[in-house]
Design a protein around this motif. Structure first.
Motif, short mmCIF file in Angstrom:
data_model
loop_
_atom_site.label_atom_id
_atom_site.label_comp_id
_atom_site.label_asym_id
_atom_site.label_seq_id
_atom_site.Cartn_x
_atom_site.Cartn_y
_atom_site.Cartn_z
N THR A 69 -15.55 -47.48 25.28
CA THR A 69 -16.50 -46.36 26.37
C THR A 69 -17.17 -47.36 26.54
O THR A 69 -18.09 -47.66 25.49
CB THR A 69 -16.37 -45.35 25.34
OG1 THR A 69 -15.27 -44.44 24.94
CG2 THR A 69 -17.43 -44.45 26.53
N TYR A 73 -22.97 -44.77 29.50
CA TYR A 73 -22.77 -43.16 29.60
C TYR A 73 -23.43 -42.11 28.65
O TYR A 73 -23.78 -41.39 28.39
CB TYR A 73 -21.02 -42.64 29.46
CG TYR A 73 -20.70 -43.03 30.74
CD1 TYR A 73 -20.90 -43.71 31.68
CD2 TYR A 73 -19.45 -44.42 30.60
CE1 TYR A 73 -20.20 -43.69 32.81
CE2 TYR A 73 -18.84 -44.99 31.22
CZ TYR A 73 -18.99 -44.95 32.34
OH TYR A 73 -18.13 -44.97 33.48
N TYR A 74 -23.94 -43.41 27.48
CA TYR A 74 -24.63 -42.83 26.22
C TYR A 74 -25.95 -42.65 26.17
O TYR A 74 -27.21 -41.50 26.37
CB TYR A 74 -24.26 -43.11 25.28
CG TYR A 74 -22.37 -42.84 24.53
CD1 TYR A 74 -22.71 -41.45 23.94
CD2 TYR A 74 -22.07 -44.21 24.32
CE1 TYR A 74 -21.18 -41.15 23.83
CE2 TYR A 74 -20.49 -43.50 24.28
CZ TYR A 74 -20.21 -42.43 23.10
OH TYR A 74 -18.73 -41.98 23.13
N PHE A 78 -28.64 -39.60 26.33
CA PHE A 78 -29.46 -39.84 25.93
C PHE A 78 -31.10 -38.69 26.85
O PHE A 78 -31.10 -38.50 26.30
CB PHE A 78 -29.66 -41.32 24.97
CG PHE A 78 -31.27 -41.02 23.96
CD1 PHE A 78 -30.91 -39.85 22.57
CD2 PHE A 78 -32.08 -41.96 24.19
CE1 PHE A 78 -31.50 -39.80 21.91
CE2 PHE A 78 -32.82 -41.93 23.69
CZ PHE A 78 -33.05 -41.37 22.56
#
Length: 133
Positions: A69, A73-74, A78
């Motif tokens: 992944t 995207y994180y 966040f």
């Protein structure tokens, strides 16, 4: 001159107010336990091989279970959480801003707060975190 007597409260009187909260908590736990227990007793149990497979969005599992992944995207998630939580602070500020005597002080404090957010956003932009490539 007003009477300056100190009223003492016994431990029994003090904890009597908490007995209602404790009783409601016990009733809540019992309610959940009875609901889960009755659901376990009434549900049909028919295990089949298809039911034991991993199910993800209607797609049958194929291959190994390891997938890479992208970290970006994180980072977006966040950043969203940071700004969503920080925007929550605007609501109490709006209520205090209308109070007499707090307008100028709270306005300066909010601009300082928004300045910190802007510096964080500019830092993320400068580092290239916001690039979708």
């Amino acid at each position: 001159m007003p009477d300056a007597t100190v009223r003492t409260i016994s431990a029994a009187d003090y904890f009597q107010g908490y007995s209602a909260v404790g009783l409601i908590a016990v009733i809540g736990v019992l309610f959940v336990a009875v609901a889960f227990g009755s659901a376990r007793l009434m549900r049909p149990v028919v295990p089949t091989p298809e039911k034991l497979l991993t199910y993800e969005c209607g797609v049958d599992p194929v291959g190994e279970g390891w997938a890479h992944t992208q970290v970006r995207y994180y980072v977006y998630a966040f950043l969203y959480v940071i700004f969503a939580v920080d925007s929550i602070f605007l609501f109490p500020w709006a209520t205090v801003f209308a109070a007499p005597g707090f307008g100028g002080i709270t306005l300066v404090e909010m601009f300082i707060f928004l300045g910190f957010l802007a510096v964080g956003l500019l830092y993320a932009w400068k580092k290239g975190v916001l690039e979708w490539t």
